[in-house]
Scaffold this motif. Structure first.
Motif, PDB file in Angstrom:
ATOM      1  N   THR A   5       0.881  -1.129  -0.099  1.00  0.00           N
ATOM      2  CA  THR A   5      -0.072   0.090  -0.033  1.00  0.00           C
ATOM      3  C   THR A   5       0.691   1.098   0.039  1.00  0.00           C
ATOM      4  N   ALA A   8       2.247   1.818  -3.076  1.00  0.00           N
ATOM      5  CA  ALA A   8       1.258   2.050  -4.209  1.00  0.00           C
ATOM      6  C   ALA A   8       0.954   3.659  -4.019  1.00  0.00           C
ATOM      7  N   VAL A   9       0.791   4.111  -2.959  1.00  0.00           N
ATOM      8  CA  VAL A   9       0.946   5.510  -2.588  1.00  0.00           C
ATOM      9  C   VAL A   9       1.953   6.181  -3.427  1.00  0.00           C
ATOM     10  N   ASN A  10       3.015   5.527  -3.220  1.00  0.00           N
ATOM     11  CA  ASN A  10       4.342   6.409  -3.754  1.00  0.00           C
ATOM     12  C   ASN A  10       4.067   6.326  -5.442  1.00  0.00           C
ATOM     13  N   LEU A  12       1.390   6.031  -6.951  1.00  0.00           N
ATOM     14  CA  LEU A  12       0.345   7.320  -7.477  1.00  0.00           C
ATOM     15  C   LEU A  12       0.919   8.600  -7.503  1.00  0.00           C
ATOM     16  N   MET A  13       1.507   8.975  -6.443  1.00  0.00           N
ATOM     17  CA  MET A  13       1.940  10.400  -6.316  1.00  0.00           C
ATOM     18  C   MET A  13       3.058  10.792  -7.322  1.00  0.00           C
ATOM     19  N   GLY A  15       3.278   9.154 -10.207  1.00  0.00           N
ATOM     20  CA  GLY A  15       2.500   9.061 -11.289  1.00  0.00           C
ATOM     21  C   GLY A  15       1.825  10.250 -11.682  1.00  0.00           C
ATOM     22  N   SER A  16       1.168  10.860 -10.797  1.00  0.00           N
ATOM     23  CA  SER A  16       0.452  12.145 -11.054  1.00  0.00           C
ATOM     24  C   SER A  16       1.467  12.973 -11.542  1.00  0.00           C
ATOM     25  N   GLU A 142       0.092  14.721  -0.190  1.00  0.00           N
ATOM     26  CA  GLU A 142      -0.588  13.444  -0.890  1.00  0.00           C
ATOM     27  C   GLU A 142      -1.874  13.719  -1.555  1.00  0.00           C
ATOM     28  N   LEU A 146      -3.277  14.428  -5.556  1.00  0.00           N
ATOM     29  CA  LEU A 146      -4.356  13.912  -6.364  1.00  0.00           C
ATOM     30  C   LEU A 146      -5.178  14.924  -6.666  1.00  0.00           C
ATOM     31  N   PHE A 247       1.220   6.387 -14.945  1.00  0.00           N
ATOM     32  CA  PHE A 247       0.800   5.809 -13.858  1.00  0.00           C
ATOM     33  C   PHE A 247       1.502   4.490 -13.842  1.00  0.00           C
ATOM     34  N   ALA A 251       4.163   2.883 -11.610  1.00  0.00           N
ATOM     35  CA  ALA A 251       4.344   1.793 -11.033  1.00  0.00           C
ATOM     36  C   ALA A 251       5.493   0.805 -11.156  1.00  0.00           C
TER      37      ALA A 251
END
Lengths: 293, 303
Positions: A5, A8-10, A12-13, A15-16, A142, A146, A247, A251
């Motif tokens: 998790t 995954a947050v990493n 997501l950040m 990737g944004s 974070e 998003l 993303f 990932a």
């Protein structure tokens, strides 16, 4: 599970941030037919202006963020006028080289002025925890990232699809010559689009600095490359593809760092671009696009 | 010449060889941002051979030639990409290589390859440059060059006319990367140390700028570009910061691409200059001492 998790947050950040940079590149490419190799450098330069200067002067995060975006816009105007417009007649290669040169100049002037070392930025309240997802703390930075991402993409989509200004931009992208006949000031559209693309880079800078609390000149080239890789990976479909690819790239990068080793992130990310290009040179998503003029 | 001047001159010649490699790949319209990787890997292979197998320089040069060429072969998937996308693809490749070398223990990992025996002399470098230059010049004047230019200008038409475009593109990549690899070995044996960063973007960018600014349409261009690039820091000595060279070249890149996209030296420029100096009129349908029809048709030769 917690590790997953957290990573995954990493991703997501990260990737944004890539997505916003890639969006800028796609925007510039679709309207100006220019592949800007200066986006990462613009990101860093805008970040310095906004955060290092304005933040230390006012201490206001929001003001600093806005300053970064405006700085990105301003830098974009300058780059378009000085580096892109004169070389536009030379085609893809000429503008590639000039944006490359412009990026170099921006980065090195920055180093000259501000030094080559990274600068810490006090993002204070941004690092406070908001909530927890399966044991992983999530902070304001974070969440903001998003929110910015969603707003950014929605804004671009809404402006280009739903406003008359957007219609003008789309016309200029599809068929500049005919658009000019209809009275569109192509030169101005190009300049403004490039500036918007580079303020998107500035937006990426905001995301980055809010989350990591520092800015440094050497990440400029890396972000340019990541953005370009995402665009290439995304294929000819443009915005949507680039976003998804961003993303995916993040990932892959985070996954490589977590499960293979700390330094493998870049290598695996760029290597996978190559692998995918072998199998599918047109990128992941393809859209038939008509170009006129 | 003082030892320092010799060192600079040697470096200039090394850069010239690598940039000639870039030029060869560019003839088919492929703008490569990976030549730093070819350069460094050739140097690594040659340097490693010198350290661990004690081979003399000329064997190392051969090894570098092969090493560079092999790395070039790795970029073959990118030949499917057109111009702009090819450049980005090679950009990614170069950075990936630079990042990956750090994990190769034989190459010294993050600290690089040290203790490479110093065998490069100015003479050897100049001789190698001369050989490479003559080879590229011969290629420039051959029908091959016309074929390659066709691939650059209009690949679809070239394909229709029977040229195997993909094949041609691959040839120029391997030739260009092998040349860069040779330069890499000369560099490794001149400086004694190679680092992963030598394969990275900065070096690739340097070669690109040298060729583009010096002249991308003639094999003399890389020479001029290498001279300007290598010797600029000497002229810029009054400034303390290495950033100025990059700022200068960034601005030069923009100016050159806007005002004179073919670079400072164009095809035929040197010949025109020579003619101007000797004040010989341009041959028209024969010319003094020439026979009509035997003069090289315009554009096929080089200045």
């Amino acid at each position: 599970m917690t590790l997953f998790t957290a990573e995954a947050v990493n991703a997501l950040m990260l990737g944004s941030t890539y997505a916003v940079v890639a969006l800028g590149i796609v925007l510039i490419f679709s309207v100006l037919d220019v592949m800007s190799l200066a986006q990462g450098q613009l990101l860093v330069a805008a970040g310095y202006v906004g955060f290092v200067s304005v933040l230390s002067a006012t201490g206001n995060l929001l003001l600093a963020a806005l300053a970064t975006i405006v700085a990105g816009f301003g830098l974009g105007v300058v780059v378009e006028r000085l580096a892109v417009r004169p070389a536009a007649t030379g085609g893809h290669m000429a503008t590639l080289v000039t944006t490359l040169g412009a990026g170099m100049v921006i980065l090195n002037v920055l180093v000259l002025i501000a030094g080559p070392y990274q600068r810490g930025v006090d993002t204070g309240s941004m690092l406070h925890k908001v909530t927890t997802i399966s044991g992983v703390p999530v902070n304001w930075a974070e969440v903001t990232t998003l929110i910015i991402l969603v707003i950014g993409f929605t804004l671009v989509h809404w402006v280009t699809q739903r406003t008359s200004a957007g219609r003008v931009v789309r016309a200029a992208a599809e068929n500049p010559r005919v658009a000019a006949i209809f009275g569109v000031n192509i030169a101005r559209v190009r300049m403004l689009t490039f500036a918007c693309g580079s303020s998107l880079a500035g937006l990426g800078g905001v995301m980055l600095i809010l989350r990591y609390g520092y800015v440094s000149p050497d990440i400029g080239v890396t972000f340019t490359l990541m953005g370009l890789t995402a665009v290439l990976l995304g294929g000819t479909s443009g915005i949507a593809g680039a976003a998804v690819a961003s993303f995916l790239l993040a990932a892959i990068q985070v996954g490589a760092i977590t499960y293979i080793g700390a330094g493998y992130g870049d290598v695996v990310a760029f290597g996978s671009l190559f692998v995918i290009l072998i199998v599918r040179p047109q990128g992941l998503f393809v859209r038939v696009e008509r170009r006129g003029g | 010449m003082s030892a320092y001047t010799t060192q600079i001159a040697t470096l200039t010649a090394i850069n010239a060889i690598a940039t000639l490699g870039f030029y060869v790949t560019l003839t088919t319209g492929q703008l490569s941002i990976a030549h730093g990787a070819f350069f460094a890997l050739g140097g690594y292979v040659g340097g490693w051979a010198m350290i661990h197998h004690g081979v003399p320089l000329w064997v190392a040069l051969l090894a570098g030639f092969c090493g560079g060429g092999a790395t070039g072969i790795l970029t073959f998937p990118a030949t499917r990409l057109r111009g702009l996308y090819f450049a980005v693809g090679t950009f990614a490749f170069g950075v990936a290589v630079a990042g990956g070398i750090v994990y190769v223990k034989q190459f010294g990992g993050p600290f690089g390859l040290t203790g490479i025996p110093i065998s490069t002399t100015f003479t050897i470098t100049i001789v190698t440059l001369a050989i490479a230059f003559v080879a590229v010049q011969l290629f420039d004047r051959s029908p091959l060059f016309l074929a390659f230019s066709a691939v650059r200008d209009d690949p679809e038409v070239a394909e229709v006319l029977g040229l195997r475009v993909a094949h041609v593109k691959r040839i120029t990549i391997v030739a260009g990367s092998a040349l860069a690899g040779v330069a890499g070995v000369l560099y490794a044996s001149s400086v004694g140390v190679l680092q992963p960063a030598d394969a990275g973007f900065d070096r690739s960018l340097g070669f690109l700028l040298m060729a583009i600014i010096g002249g991308s349409r003639t094999s003399w261009g890389p020479l001029l570009g290498a001279a300007i690039w290598t010797d600029a820091p000497e002229v810029l000595r009054f400034t303390d910061n290495p950033q100025w060279r990059l700022i200068l070249f960034g601005c030069l890149a923009v100016i050159v691409m806007s005002a004179r996209p073919q670079g400072l030296l164009d095809r035929g420029d040197l010949r025109r200059l020579v003619r101007l100096v000797r004040r010989r009129p341009a041959p028209a349908g024969g010319g003094p001492g020439g026979v009509a029809g035997l003069d090289a048709p315009a554009g096929a030769g080089d200045g």
